[in-house]
Scaffold this active site. Structure first.
Site, mmCIF file in Angstrom:
data_model
loop_
_atom_site.group_PDB
_atom_site.id
_atom_site.type_symbol
_atom_site.label_atom_id
_atom_site.label_comp_id
_atom_site.label_asym_id
_atom_site.label_seq_id
_atom_site.Cartn_x
_atom_site.Cartn_y
_atom_site.Cartn_z
ATOM 1 N N GLU A 110 -8.299 -5.507 -9.880
ATOM 2 C CA GLU A 110 -9.066 -4.795 -8.869
ATOM 3 C C GLU A 110 -9.442 -3.404 -9.366
ATOM 4 O O GLU A 110 -8.974 -2.941 -10.401
ATOM 5 C CB GLU A 110 -8.290 -4.702 -7.554
ATOM 6 C CG GLU A 110 -6.988 -3.926 -7.635
ATOM 7 C CD GLU A 110 -6.281 -3.839 -6.281
ATOM 8 O OE1 GLU A 110 -6.947 -3.568 -5.265
ATOM 9 O OE2 GLU A 110 -5.055 -4.037 -6.247
ATOM 10 N N LYS B 146 0.881 -1.175 0.000
ATOM 11 C CA LYS B 146 0.000 0.000 0.000
ATOM 12 C C LYS B 146 0.917 1.223 0.000
ATOM 13 O O LYS B 146 1.304 1.743 1.051
ATOM 14 C CB LYS B 146 -0.921 -0.017 1.222
ATOM 15 C CG LYS B 146 -2.133 0.913 1.085
ATOM 16 C CD LYS B 146 -3.176 0.604 2.138
ATOM 17 C CE LYS B 146 -4.358 1.559 2.056
ATOM 18 N NZ LYS B 146 -5.166 1.378 0.832
#
Length: 350
Positions: A226, A190
């Site tokens: 995604e 992330k």
């Protein structure tokens, strides 16, 4: 460094219309890493950071972050949802970016301290809002050559937010021709760079009338990866819950949780490669993540062909069951699996 007059006043907040934006709250958390050690940080009223013009993060992007929420229960108490999982992912992201991992137990304790210090800003039960928490870490050593920093700043801020996606309202999405992350790159971390790269295709999608875009695998462009800020799932016509498996997808704590909930609901969940050419096998589809929670996908346009799932106006029955189960656990309305919920503030005494 002190907070200026811009400090948010809780009395000025409209809990039912918060939106998803930054508000400067009274307390943050800060700690520096230098000389090989973390420097015993703590709560601070400072909401600005001071960096060298040559700081590593500004030029070479050595940064990682997390996104999580604190929820107000019906009894007035406050819960965190699986903060230990965010702590583990934060460590894994840091290792991938060659950063000094922040200790997991300290991470959870720091998050709790920020929530407790700002507890009056956790939206009331029933408003649909939550306190969004953003822990992050940046490389701050002044460097000209490309090399990992040896100094870091770890910081946490919080802000009250409404729904990132407006409730269970199906939205239209489009498959992007761009990639979110490189194959064997930093997709599982992330880190800011992955999101910076998604800004341009996201804007293109929104200008074309879509809520956002869905990315395919960056190697063959055959399989679903995604969304820009959430994971994808589909419900097959025979009732199975499927979600993509890929080494370029961010490991989602929401997805891990929904996989377990789906199992309890008898949906036989599976992480597997999902061909974008086989959208017709899904009767429902959705996006799932900390910000998105569970958001139904009404339609997905791929190569100028629009595929409609359950409905463009109403959420599917399985999506609604998953949403109710997840949110019920987060708000303390349903029993939670062991360790999923951690109390930060106890129930109010009546």
């Amino acid at each position: 460094m002190t907070k200026e007059s811009k400090k948010q006043n809780v009395a000025d907040l409209d809990w039912s219309n918060l939106g998803f934006s930054y508000r400067d709250l009274p307390y943050s958390y800060h700690e520096d890493f230098k000389d090989g050690n973390w420097q015993n940080g703590g709560l601070t009223t400072a909401s600005t950071l001071t960096l060298s013009e040559a700081a590593e993060d500004l030029h070479y992007g050595q940064e990682v972050f997390e996104g999580m929420k604190a929820y107000r229960r019906k009894d007035g108490g406050i819960n965190l949802f699986r903060p230990d999982m965010n702590a583990k992912r934060f460590v894994n992201s840091a290792k991938r970016l060659l950063m000094e991992p922040y200790p997991e137990e300290k991470f959870v304790a720091a998050v709790k301290a920020v929530v407790k210090a700002n507890q009056e800003f956790v939206p009331p039960y029933g408003t649909g809002g939550a306190l969004y928490i953003r822990p992050f870490m940046i490389g701050t050593q002044p460097l000209v050559g490309v090399a990992p920093s040896e100094e870091y700043q770890f910081h946490i801020y919080a802000t009250p937010v409404g729904a990132y996606v407006k409730g269970l309202v199906p939205m239209p999405y489009v498959v992007s021709k761009y990639d979110r992350a490189a194959y064997a790159g930093t997709g599982q971390a992330k880190t800011a760079g992955n999101y910076a790269g998604s800004l341009f295709p996201s804007i293109l999608a929104k200008k074309a009338g879509f809520a956002d875009c869905l990315y395919l695998d960056p190697r063959e462009h055959k399989y679903i990866d995604e969304f820009g800020g959430a994971n994808f799932y589909g419900i097959t016509k025979d009732g199975q819950f499927l979600t993509p498996k890929s080494n370029s997808i961010l490991p989602s704590i929401t997805k891990k949780s929904i996989l377990e909930i789906a199992k309890e609901l008898g949906l036989h969940p599976e992480e597997t490669q999902l061909k974008v050419s086989e959208l017709a096998k899904f009767s429902e589809a959705g996006a799932m993540g900390t910000a998105a929670v569970i958001s139904p996908v009404g339609s997905l346009t791929y190569q100028d062909k629009k595929h409609v799932f359950y409905s463009e106006t109403e959420p599917g029955p399985v999506t609604k069951k998953l949403y109710d189960a997840l949110v019920g656990i987060q708000l303390g309305d349903r029993p939670a699996p062991q360790g999923w919920v951690q109390e930060v503030v106890a129930a109010k005494v009546r």
